[in-house]
Design an enzyme around this catalytic site. Sequence first.
Site, PDB file in Angstrom:
ATOM      1  N   LYS A 225      -6.285  -3.833   6.457  1.00 12.51           N
ATOM      2  CA  LYS A 225      -6.950  -4.161   5.193  1.00 12.51           C
ATOM      3  C   LYS A 225      -6.038  -3.847   3.989  1.00 12.51           C
ATOM      4  O   LYS A 225      -5.885  -4.648   3.059  1.00 12.51           O
ATOM      5  CB  LYS A 225      -8.264  -3.383   5.096  1.00 12.51           C
ATOM      6  CG  LYS A 225      -8.848  -3.260   3.719  1.00 12.51           C
ATOM      7  CD  LYS A 225      -9.381  -4.574   3.182  1.00 12.51           C
ATOM      8  CE  LYS A 225      -9.645  -4.486   1.699  1.00 12.51           C
ATOM      9  NZ  LYS A 225     -10.232  -5.640   1.112  1.00 12.51           N
ATOM     10  N   ARG A 265      10.708 -21.844   4.034  1.00 17.09           N
ATOM     11  CA  ARG A 265      10.308 -20.444   4.251  1.00 17.09           C
ATOM     12  C   ARG A 265      10.180 -19.657   2.949  1.00 17.09           C
ATOM     13  O   ARG A 265      10.277 -18.440   2.940  1.00 17.09           O
ATOM     14  CB  ARG A 265      11.315 -19.771   5.202  1.00 17.09           C
ATOM     15  CG  ARG A 265      11.141 -20.211   6.659  1.00 17.09           C
ATOM     16  CD  ARG A 265      12.174 -19.636   7.592  1.00 17.09           C
ATOM     17  NE  ARG A 265      13.523 -20.105   7.251  1.00 17.09           N
ATOM     18  CZ  ARG A 265      13.999 -21.316   7.523  1.00 17.09           C
ATOM     19  NH1 ARG A 265      13.249 -22.184   8.171  1.00 17.09           N
ATOM     20  NH2 ARG A 265      15.225 -21.663   7.175  1.00 17.09           N
ATOM     21  N   CYS A 279      -9.233  -4.772  -6.231  1.00 15.28           N
ATOM     22  CA  CYS A 279      -8.596  -4.571  -4.920  1.00 15.28           C
ATOM     23  C   CYS A 279      -7.088  -4.382  -5.000  1.00 15.28           C
ATOM     24  O   CYS A 279      -6.555  -3.389  -4.521  1.00 15.28           O
ATOM     25  CB  CYS A 279      -8.921  -5.749  -4.011  1.00 15.28           C
ATOM     26  SG  CYS A 279     -10.658  -6.113  -4.009  1.00 15.28           S
TER      27      CYS A 279
END
Length: 471
Positions: A225, A265, A279
């Site tokens: 997480k 990429r 967050c």
Amino acid sequence: MLFSSISIGDFLALSSLEQIVAKMRVGIIGQGYIGLPLALLIASTGIEVHGYDINKKLIVNLLEGKPPFEEEGIGNLLKSLLGKTYFPTSDLDSLDRLDVVIIAVPTPLSESSPNLMFLRSALESAAKVVRRGGTIIVESTLPPGSKNKIVGWLRELGMEEGRDYYIAYCPERAMPGRLLEELIWNTRIIGADDEEAARASEEIYKRFVKGEIIRTSFSVAEVVKLVENTYRDVNIALANEVARACEVLGVDYWEVMRLANKHPRVNLLRAGVGVGGSCLTKDPLFLYLASKDRGYEPDLILYARRVNMDGPVRYARQVHRLLFQTKNGYGSRKIAVLGVTYKGNVNDTRESPARDFIKFFLRHGYMVSVFDPHTGETFGGMRAEDPYEAASGADCVAVLADHWEFKELILDKLAALMTDPPVLFDGRGMFSREDVENSGIIYVGVGLPHLIKETVVDAPLSFYPLNKKAI
Ligand code: SAJ
């Protein structure tokens, strides 16, 4: 047996496991950004869900069918499930013997350490209402190593893991603005160290999750997480660093980003005035601090955080210097800020970069007018009813959140309302240089070539003659 609150009689009366699961009673502690959508999704599968929150006003509003935030689909879901399978409450005593209790309360960062006060009190509530042998699922973000703490706290209440309750960590990973969609479609990680907790959690999530459901240990789930948001924060910091390099090199970052991203990429993210939200502003620090405590300092994580945190004041200072240069000291000393949420198209202002940007100007005697179609928050500025009212008489319009509505701004109209020469600061790379400059506006912003002359680098912060009317 897994759901032992169901009696043998009930069990015989039920014809399929589906119905047994539907008979489960679930409680969700915390009815905020995650707890509420989660409660509604589970309730939509026929399971009885009790949404508990200590905030009585929030519960009163939910009982009237009013969600506390703007999020697609939530209002309709709430209205259709209220009183049928979804029951909001602020009365813990009305709940008991729940099969599963899910915890979705904030775990903020206070004074450089994770603050687990709300989590602890939610666990105490969970301990009162979970049935013996039921499962407690934590969805709130946890610092690594939390399981021992949780088990220890519950032991102090006389509860033993594996006897009185089972525990799993199933971190939420959904993004405000797309909460329902992401709760359904994202992969769901189930972090559990025993079969019973894993199975009970899976029974719940598999009812509405259409993404993969993967089991792992509690401690791996904790790091997964945190690393997701760390990854994003570090990548945004890279974008911000490259953008700042482009600004002094006289090169347009947005074109660099577009062309570099043609490489198979490379995926440069969008640079911006800052990183906000509840967050990304704390999860990387949870990871950094836990690792540092155990002997390794992952400095890259800390440095990225610093880059993303500096943005608002750094760009505010630049705008101030530019105004010093372009207005020869005789502007109106008014700034219009459009968009104060932490990102576009949400009404969430938690940790928004707009806060420090606005405070900078207020501190230095500017008048700040604010318009945001998604929130009434102004961070101390004066609220305007529309972008043109905000821009009226302003030296500069600063766009800080990329709301779709701002794409519709009539630039000629803005220019006509502002002091001469009008300046637009684009904090999110939203506008086309051509459109802005065709309206006679000086276009500056994140990732755009610097227009400030060396001589004004030290523009005094209180340079302008004070215009009392403007303040
Ligand atoms: N931002 C940029 N450039 C970008 C993308 C974002 O500057 O290219 C800024 C935004 O403007 C905002 C901040 O970053 O200020 C965070 O926005 P976000 O959309 O990246 O993330 P959140 O905080 O809304 O949601 C994140 C998500 N994490 C990831 O994408 C890795 C979400 O999946 C998590 O569930 C959520 O955090 C959470 O709850 O942890």
